[in-house]
Design an enzyme around this catalytic site. Structure first.
Site, PDB file in Angstrom:
ATOM      1  N   LYS B  76       0.868  -1.182   0.000  1.00  0.00           N
ATOM      2  CA  LYS B  76       0.000   0.000   0.000  1.00  0.00           C
ATOM      3  C   LYS B  76       0.906   1.234   0.000  1.00  0.00           C
ATOM      4  O   LYS B  76       1.933   1.246   0.679  1.00  0.00           O
ATOM      5  CB  LYS B  76      -0.884  -0.022   1.249  1.00  0.00           C
ATOM      6  CG  LYS B  76      -1.918   1.101   1.305  1.00  0.00           C
ATOM      7  CD  LYS B  76      -2.829   0.944   2.536  1.00  0.00           C
ATOM      8  CE  LYS B  76      -3.908   2.021   2.594  1.00  0.00           C
ATOM      9  NZ  LYS B  76      -4.790   1.870   3.775  1.00  0.00           N
ATOM     10  N   SER B 151      -9.725   1.977   2.805  1.00  0.00           N
ATOM     11  CA  SER B 151      -8.818   2.722   1.965  1.00  0.00           C
ATOM     12  C   SER B 151      -7.785   1.874   1.240  1.00  0.00           C
ATOM     13  O   SER B 151      -7.154   2.359   0.296  1.00  0.00           O
ATOM     14  CB  SER B 151      -8.085   3.759   2.826  1.00  0.00           C
ATOM     15  OG  SER B 151      -7.251   3.111   3.770  1.00  0.00           O
ATOM     16  N   SER B 175     -10.162  -0.360   6.959  1.00  0.00           N
ATOM     17  CA  SER B 175      -9.516  -0.170   5.658  1.00  0.00           C
ATOM     18  C   SER B 175      -8.817  -1.391   5.067  1.00  0.00           C
ATOM     19  O   SER B 175      -8.406  -1.366   3.911  1.00  0.00           O
ATOM     20  CB  SER B 175      -8.506   0.980   5.735  1.00  0.00           C
ATOM     21  OG  SER B 175      -9.183   2.215   5.699  1.00  0.00           O
TER      22      SER B 175
END
Lengths: 477, 486
Positions: B76, B151, B175
């Site tokens: 990420k 997210s 997330s």
């Protein structure tokens, strides 16, 4: 009815840790800009603080030295504001749960009396970096070497009654942090900084007046001057029927005045909240006791010991004990010469005069404790008189020679041979018949003349007691 | 390659079926083919990947390898990788080259993984749909019209579309788990403090936690073995070594007490999700577990408390993005204030600005007690609810999300509706507990299959237990093996 001043001091002390409060960067003063700034100090995204245990230990040490409550669970908070030399956009400090709680400090005033001043709290926080406005045309340079340096902010109660008390408080604080070895207390380099909260009120009133906070006071002398100036400014306003505005004022040493820095309209809301990147610091009894065991003998205890052990006056003992370095120097001198009274005089009068003149600290003294001790030993064993000792002392300032070497090479050894002194006395009496007549006629003041002449003839080396006795004896005859 | 789990790829690499370089090239070509449509990666680190793969092959040849050696991974874009652009999905950091490695990255590098690139995400991890990214929305591999969740939407989409074998994610309010549910994969948020946050760009420091996004619970355990454990650079990490998460995966579920929160089965829950949950519970019962209802009486307050605490912390965490030292700086500032204002106004997107404003307000003089302190009190109540529940049960199981993946743009104009999508996951962050989302069903919409996830929540630091239960479920179900056709 007159006015009285009320002062509270906030003193920032830079803790003498090797590395920063939350990172491993060095804290050495004076390095090239930004060479002592790690990814954390630069507030790179994703970096986290790790508390420097040494800083905590130093804060606890201070707390114990001023008999303060030690926070068993201290909490770091974020104090939010934007400034280019504050890289994270918040300063990590302690708001509601400081490491050091209520304590007190005894100060000694000029007349020798003492007062106890309350300490409200002392909290640990990180320093900001520096903005450099010179050398960058139309721009500002940022140096983050200092960012994250550990500070202890020591807050006093508003209990100081005048500028002199404020200076005495500050000097005592300075003495204690130096004794504890937690800071070098160097005000000119900023490792001890003072903000003063000053207000005035009608004499006898119990309510506090509106205060102004004066920043940027970087010497003991300026603290006194800034407070005197500010108190007078407030009195003038009040006597003219005006009102004091709560504000921050900057002391300008060049003009000897304070001027408004920011008014309350633009006062910051710092939006403190607990720093989630650090756990609360829990301090247990064992930790406190371990730190207590490391405490050195503090100024008050040392002063009392000097009075008891060396029979010094309270005043002399207090002067010597106020500085750890001076006390250590003094005790070394005593060890060598075995005369505390003489040592005290030489250290506090003669040596201190030289240090003041040359603007030196005692640890930079041109004469080491050992050399001074040897000099005093020669007074004590009557090798030289006190007067000749001053000459030797002067000579020592410009050389590395010992007292004995100087006495030897300059032939300053005191004449104690009674035959030699008798010869001197005889010559002086023979050479000044007129004065001899006067003396014998009852004009005893002339005696000093004979001493002077004899000393001059011996180039100051004659043992004064022997000379005195012999002259008296011969003049009577 | 039909089975692209880390466990299977690791076996193939060990048996010499293909090299890590070949495997990496395969993934790189899949990325080249599909990333344009999915937008899962912000940065592809092809050179770095091939170098790491070659090194992994060399290690393997020398016999120095572990289960992750040579496994292609995606990170990420919230994790700093030295000398690699690290954007956090923001214009603010669109030019930021990280000067150091996050602990998670460092540990995975040491375990021999191959970094394919950085995955797309909601800006500063603020979002539940991946629509707030400066680099554009990520598309759900199951249906390109739909969001992948957020997210960590880029990581979830990349794993679901086989653009990497496994990925890292972060979870502040759901997330990892919510995008895992939307993309039909496994997403695990460990207990707060289990994995170092060093080098992970902070959103809400007291809630953020890194974790694996994978194709199975077993793969999650493999990654956990590499990344979990204390780190001297993160004071909020728990002390003591983490256990071996692989060794307990096959523990029996006989006698396992499952609690299902009454408060999770309400009219807000989609019927197809509820049905999948009930079916899953039957599977657990068949494995020897018992199911009972439990109470989480304050769960309805979790979203409100979260949307005070997380923005409050974020408002301070994001202050460092000021245009002074790195990141975006506005053009030709006239003075300091202008530089701050324009750099931050131009560098941050709307959702980030919204949360900075909310957080700043909540911490302001006069409002602090009513918002921040009250939210902290609710947080403690929520934690107490979980503690009480774990006196009666070993694991709490419920839906991960009320619904399956929604359409791009469907909720982006209504922040509050969007926030409510996290109703089941947020409490777990507030309590600091481990939670996993695993695929447990499927529904179809507009002729396309959409996966359904369920959430398993364990007590403090019971990561091994959570992974064990999830793995046992996956041994007896096939939901996690279903793949999106891209």
């Amino acid at each position: 009815m007159g006015w009285e001043t009320v002062i509270g001091l906030e003193v920032h002390v830079q803790l003498a840790t090797h590395s920063k409060l939350f990172s491993g960067s060095s804290t050495t003063f004076g390095a090239a800009p930004n060479t002592q700034a790690s990814v954390f100090d630069l507030a790179m995204p994703g970096t986290l603080p790790v508390l420097n245990e040494q800083a905590l230990r130093m804060a606890v040490k201070f707390g114990l030295a001023v008999d303060a409550e030690i926070g068993r669970r201290s909490v770091f908070d974020r104090k939010n504001y934007f400034y280019p030399d504050l890289p994270k956009g918040y300063q990590v400090s302690q708001l509601d749960f400081p490491t050091v709680g209520k304590g007190s400090l005894e100060i000694t005033l000029e007349d020798g009396s003492t007062r106890v001043i309350g300490i409200t709290r002392a909290h640990i926080e990180e320093d900001a970096g520096k903005s450099l406005h010179e050398d960058y045309q139309g721009q500002t340079g940022i140096d983050l070497n200092r960012a994250g340096t550990p500070l202890l902010e020591i807050v006093s109660e508003p209990e100081l009654a005048n500028a002199k008390e404020a200076v005495a408080y500050l000097k005592k604080l300075h003495s204690i942090i130096r004794y504890l070895g937690i800071s070098d207390g160097n005000m000119s380099q900023g490792s001890m900084r003072c903000d003063a909260n000053v207000s005035v009120r009608k004499t006898g009133s119990t309510e506090l007046g509106t205060r102004a906070e004066i920043k940027n006071i970087n010497s003991f002398r300026f603290v006194e001057k800034a407070i005197l100036h500010e108190a007078q400014r407030q009195i003038d306003i009040l006597e003219d029927g005006g009102r004091i505005v709560q504000e921050t004022r900057l002391y300008d040493a060049d003009r000897d005045e304070t001027r408004s820095m920011r008014s309350k309209e633009v006062a910051n809301d710092y939006r403190y909240f607990p720093e989630p990147d650090l756990l609360p610091v829990v301090i247990d009894e064992a930790y406190i006791e371990a730190v207590r065991a490391e405490l050195p003998e503090l100024p008050n205890a040392k002063r009392e010991r000097f009075v008891a052990q060396y029979s010094l006056s309270e005043y002399d003992a207090g002067v010597i004990a106020s500085s750890r370095e001076m006390a250590e120097y003094f005790e070394e001198v005593v060890t060598i010469c075995a005369d505390a009274k003489l040592s005290s005089n030489w250290v506090t009068v003669d040596l201190q005069a030289v240090l003041n003149k040359q603007d030196l600290e005692i640890e930079q003294s041109p004469i080491s404790a050992m050399r001074l001790g040897e000099l005093i030993a020669r007074i004590k064993d009557q090798t030289i008189s006190s007067k000749i000792a001053k000459t030797v002392f002067e000579a020592m300032l410009d050389s590395t020679q010992s007292a004995d070497e100087i006495i030897e090479s300059q032939g300053l050894k005191q004449v104690t041979d009674s035959d030699a002194i008798e010869k001197l006395v005889d010559e002086v009496i023979a050479g000044n018949p007129e004065q001899v007549e006067q003396y014998r006629a009852g004009k005893e003041k002339v005696f000093a003349f004979f001493i002077g002449q004899a000393m001059k003839a011996s180039r100051g080396k004659a043992n004064p007691e022997q000379l005195n006795a012999l002259l008296k004896q011969k003049l009577k005859a | 390659m039909s089975d692209r789990t880390v466990a299977a790829l690791s076996r193939s690499l060990a048996q010499g079926e293909f090299s890590s370089v070949e495997l990496t090239q395969d993934y790189l070509s899949r990325i080249a083919l599909h990333n344009k449509g999915l937008n899962a990666f912000i940065t592809v680190t092809e050179e770095l990947a091939l170098a790491q793969a070659a090194q992994a092959d060399a290690q393997r040849a020398k016999g120095q390898h572990g289960p992750l050696t040579g496994i292609p991974i995606a990170h990420k874009d919230i994790f700093c990788i030295q000398d690699v652009r690290t954007t956090c999905g923001s214009k603010m950091l669109s030019n930021f080259i990280a000067p150091y490695n996050a602990t998670v990255v460092e540990r995975l590098n040491a375990a021999g993984t191959v970094t394919l690139g950085k995955t797309n995400m909601d800006e500063f991890a603020m979002g539940s749909s991946n629509e707030t990214s400066f680099f554009g929305p990520v598309r759900n591999p199951w249906d390109n019209e739909r969001v992948p969740g957020g997210s960590s939407g880029g990581s979830a989409a990349a794993v679901a579309a086989d653009l990497c074998a496994i990925a890292t994610g972060t979870d502040t309010g759901g997330s990892i788990r919510q995008p895992a549910a939307f993309c039909g994969i496994t997403g695990f948020k460990p207990s707060y403090g289990r994995i170092s946050r060093w080098g992970m760009i902070a959103f809400a420091s007291s809630l953020d936690q890194a974790g694996p996004i994978s194709k199975s619970a077993e793969d999650a355990a493999l990654m956990m073995n590499a990344i979990a454990g204390p780190d001297s650079r993160d004071s909020t990490c728990v002390e003591g070594a983490a256990p071996d998460y692989m060794s307990t995966l096959n523990d029996s579920l006989k006698g396992l007490r499952i609690g299902v929160p009454r408060q999770h089965i309400t009219k807000g829950l989609g019927a197809e999700v509820e049905k999948a949950l009930q079916e899953a519970l039957k599977v657990f019962e068949s494995l020897g577990a018992t199911v009972q209802e439990i109470d989480l009486p304050n769960n309805h307050l979790s979203v409100s408390a979260y949307y005070v605490i997380a923005p409050a912390e974020a408002s301070a965490n994001l202050s460092r993005f000021d245009g002074v030292r790195y990141g975006y700086r506005c053009d030709k500032p006239v003075n300091l204030e202008d530089m701050y204002k324009r750099s931050r106004s131009e560098g941050f997107g709307d959702e980030v600005k919204r949360r900075i404003l909310v957080g700043t307000y909540a911490l302001s003089a006069g409002y602090y007690d009513a918002y921040y302190l009250k939210a902290q009190r609710i947080r403690r109540l929520i934690k107490q609810d979980f503690d009480a529940a774990f006196k009666e049960v070993d694991i709490i199981i419920g839906p991960t999300t009320p619904h399956t993946a929604f359409k791009i743009g469907e909720k982006s104009d209504d922040p509050v509706t969007m926030y409510l999508e996290d109703i089941y996951t947020i409490g777990v962050n507030l309590a600091g507990l481990p939670g996993i989302s695993i695929p447990a069903g499927s529904t179809s919409a507009s002729g396309k299959a959409l996966p359904i996830g369920i959430q398993l929540v364990g007590s403090d630091f019971a990561e091994a237990k959570v992974l064990n239960i999830a793995h046992q479920f996956q041994l007896h179900t096939d939901w996690h093996k279903q793949t999106a056709e891209v």
